[in-house]
Design a protein around this motif. Structure first.
Motif, PDB file in Angstrom:
ATOM      1  N   VAL A  40       0.823  -1.205   0.000  1.00 38.21           N
ATOM      2  CA  VAL A  40       0.000   0.000   0.000  1.00 38.21           C
ATOM      3  C   VAL A  40       0.858   1.255   0.000  1.00 38.21           C
ATOM      4  O   VAL A  40       0.506   2.268  -0.583  1.00 38.21           O
ATOM      5  N   PHE A  41       2.045   1.205   0.622  1.00 42.38           N
ATOM      6  CA  PHE A  41       2.920   2.372   0.636  1.00 42.38           C
ATOM      7  C   PHE A  41       3.626   2.551  -0.692  1.00 42.38           C
ATOM      8  O   PHE A  41       3.769   3.655  -1.182  1.00 42.38           O
ATOM      9  N   THR A  42       4.105   1.496  -1.279  1.00 45.91           N
ATOM     10  CA  THR A  42       4.876   1.616  -2.511  1.00 45.91           C
ATOM     11  C   THR A  42       3.998   1.779  -3.736  1.00 45.91           C
ATOM     12  O   THR A  42       4.395   2.417  -4.695  1.00 45.91           O
ATOM     13  N   SER A  43       2.762   1.232  -3.741  1.00 45.97           N
ATOM     14  CA  SER A  43       1.928   1.321  -4.931  1.00 45.97           C
ATOM     15  C   SER A  43       1.315   2.702  -5.112  1.00 45.97           C
ATOM     16  O   SER A  43       0.920   3.058  -6.203  1.00 45.97           O
ATOM     17  N   ASN A  44       1.215   3.515  -4.059  1.00 42.53           N
ATOM     18  CA  ASN A  44       0.617   4.841  -4.170  1.00 42.53           C
ATOM     19  C   ASN A  44       1.647   5.930  -4.418  1.00 42.53           C
ATOM     20  O   ASN A  44       1.303   7.098  -4.440  1.00 42.53           O
ATOM     21  N   PHE A  45       2.880   5.589  -4.595  1.00 41.01           N
ATOM     22  CA  PHE A  45       3.916   6.584  -4.822  1.00 41.01           C
ATOM     23  C   PHE A  45       3.904   6.999  -6.276  1.00 41.01           C
ATOM     24  O   PHE A  45       4.004   6.185  -7.170  1.00 41.01           O
ATOM     25  N   ASN A  46       3.763   8.307  -6.525  1.00 44.32           N
ATOM     26  CA  ASN A  46       3.773   8.853  -7.877  1.00 44.32           C
ATOM     27  C   ASN A  46       4.934   9.837  -7.982  1.00 44.32           C
ATOM     28  O   ASN A  46       4.893  10.890  -7.361  1.00 44.32           O
ATOM     29  N   PRO A  47       5.955   9.523  -8.759  1.00 49.95           N
ATOM     30  CA  PRO A  47       7.105  10.419  -8.845  1.00 49.95           C
ATOM     31  C   PRO A  47       6.839  11.692  -9.633  1.00 49.95           C
ATOM     32  O   PRO A  47       7.690  12.538  -9.724  1.00 49.95           O
ATOM     33  N   GLY A  48       5.655  11.857 -10.232  1.00 49.85           N
ATOM     34  CA  GLY A  48       5.352  13.065 -10.988  1.00 49.85           C
ATOM     35  C   GLY A  48       5.367  12.804 -12.477  1.00 49.85           C
ATOM     36  O   GLY A  48       5.439  11.675 -12.934  1.00 49.85           O
ATOM     37  N   ILE A  49       5.256  13.859 -13.229  1.00 53.78           N
ATOM     38  CA  ILE A  49       5.241  13.753 -14.682  1.00 53.78           C
ATOM     39  C   ILE A  49       6.671  13.532 -15.158  1.00 53.78           C
ATOM     40  O   ILE A  49       7.573  14.271 -14.795  1.00 53.78           O
ATOM     41  N   SER A  50       6.862  12.517 -15.966  1.00 52.93           N
ATOM     42  CA  SER A  50       8.185  12.315 -16.534  1.00 52.93           C
ATOM     43  C   SER A  50       8.327  13.240 -17.742  1.00 52.93           C
ATOM     44  O   SER A  50       7.353  13.794 -18.241  1.00 52.93           O
ATOM     45  N   LEU A  51       9.538  13.401 -18.210  1.00 48.95           N
ATOM     46  CA  LEU A  51       9.786  14.274 -19.356  1.00 48.95           C
ATOM     47  C   LEU A  51       9.148  13.652 -20.592  1.00 48.95           C
ATOM     48  O   LEU A  51       9.495  12.547 -20.991  1.00 48.95           O
ATOM     49  N   PRO A  52       8.160  14.328 -21.179  1.00 45.25           N
ATOM     50  CA  PRO A  52       7.436  13.723 -22.298  1.00 45.25           C
ATOM     51  C   PRO A  52       8.287  13.624 -23.559  1.00 45.25           C
ATOM     52  O   PRO A  52       9.162  14.450 -23.807  1.00 45.25           O
ATOM     53  N   LYS A  53       8.004  12.599 -24.328  1.00 45.39           N
ATOM     54  CA  LYS A  53       8.675  12.383 -25.608  1.00 45.39           C
ATOM     55  C   LYS A  53       8.099  13.339 -26.645  1.00 45.39           C
ATOM     56  O   LYS A  53       6.939  13.734 -26.572  1.00 45.39           O
ATOM     57  N   VAL A  54       8.911  13.693 -27.612  1.00 47.00           N
ATOM     58  CA  VAL A  54       8.519  14.675 -28.624  1.00 47.00           C
ATOM     59  C   VAL A  54       8.813  14.122 -30.011  1.00 47.00           C
ATOM     60  O   VAL A  54       9.868  13.537 -30.240  1.00 47.00           O
ATOM     61  N   SER A 112       5.980  18.743 -12.620  1.00 48.07           N
ATOM     62  CA  SER A 112       6.249  19.760 -13.637  1.00 48.07           C
ATOM     63  C   SER A 112       7.283  19.229 -14.629  1.00 48.07           C
ATOM     64  O   SER A 112       7.990  18.265 -14.353  1.00 48.07           O
ATOM     65  N   PHE A 113       7.326  19.857 -15.785  1.00 46.87           N
ATOM     66  CA  PHE A 113       8.391  19.606 -16.750  1.00 46.87           C
ATOM     67  C   PHE A 113       8.582  20.857 -17.588  1.00 46.87           C
ATOM     68  O   PHE A 113       7.723  21.744 -17.614  1.00 46.87           O
ATOM     69  N   LYS A 114       9.713  20.922 -18.266  1.00 45.39           N
ATOM     70  CA  LYS A 114       9.987  22.013 -19.202  1.00 45.39           C
ATOM     71  C   LYS A 114      10.874  21.463 -20.303  1.00 45.39           C
ATOM     72  O   LYS A 114      11.900  20.846 -20.030  1.00 45.39           O
ATOM     73  N   ARG A 115      10.455  21.663 -21.544  1.00 46.89           N
ATOM     74  CA  ARG A 115      11.256  21.290 -22.713  1.00 46.89           C
ATOM     75  C   ARG A 115      11.523  22.560 -23.507  1.00 46.89           C
ATOM     76  O   ARG A 115      10.634  23.389 -23.681  1.00 46.89           O
ATOM     77  N   THR A 116      12.747  22.718 -23.980  1.00 45.23           N
ATOM     78  CA  THR A 116      13.098  23.885 -24.788  1.00 45.23           C
ATOM     79  C   THR A 116      13.702  23.435 -26.105  1.00 45.23           C
ATOM     80  O   THR A 116      14.387  22.410 -26.170  1.00 45.23           O
TER      81      THR A 116
END
Length: 158
Positions: A40-54, A112-116
């Motif tokens: 229950v502790f490890t399955s609810n962990f969300n590291p956030g948005i990964s850097l999206p592919k382009v 969050s993420f940022k691509r330039t």
């Protein structure tokens, strides 16, 4: 921890660790988090948005940048153009609170993420358009008239 280095006759190095039977700190912590904690502790962990592919496509008249970012709204994005640098970013915060008689549970998340991208001088910066549909952010970068590919033509000899 002592490390012995044996040098065989062929000249290569072979490392032998005298403390092979003792786990390292990182192995010990990995074991705790991967095996000993309830799922229950490890399955609810969300590291956030990964850097999206382009995907970037070029044709005779324009460039198209496509980014897969499902689960967001078009209002979540910020697209900036500064000195021929295109920046695409998002910041998403989620908060929830459940209050009952004996407890209050609060959860929050931040991603969050940022691509330039450096744009070529051939892009008509004043005509750039963006759209977001079904999880795909699409940015249309038209080329300047002088940079567009002209169709092949035959020249007559006089």
């Amino acid at each position: 921890m002592s490390t012995l280095v044996n040098v065989p006759k062929n000249g290569s190095l072979a490392t032998t660790n005298s403390n092979v039977n003792f786990p390292t700190w990182s192995n010990w912590l990995d074991d705790i988090f991967n095996r000993d904690l309830p799922s229950v502790f490890t399955s609810n962990f969300n590291p956030g948005i990964s850097l999206p592919k382009v995907n970037i496509k070029e044709n005779a008249d324009s460039y198209r940048v496509e980014m897969a970012v499902p689960g967001l709204k078009k209002s979540d994005f910020q697209i900036d153009l500064d000195n021929q640098v295109l920046s695409i970013s998002t910041t998403k915060k989620e908060e929830s609170e459940e209050a009952k008689e004996n407890f209050t549970r609060r959860e929050f998340g931040y991603a969050s993420f940022k691509r330039t991208f450096s744009l070529p001088e051939t892009v008509a910066e004043d005509k750039i358009e963006a759209s977001y549909n079904e999880g795909i952010l699409s940015i249309h970068l038209p080329k300047k008239e002088a940079a567009k590919q002209k169709p092949a033509r035959r020249i007559k000899i006089s």
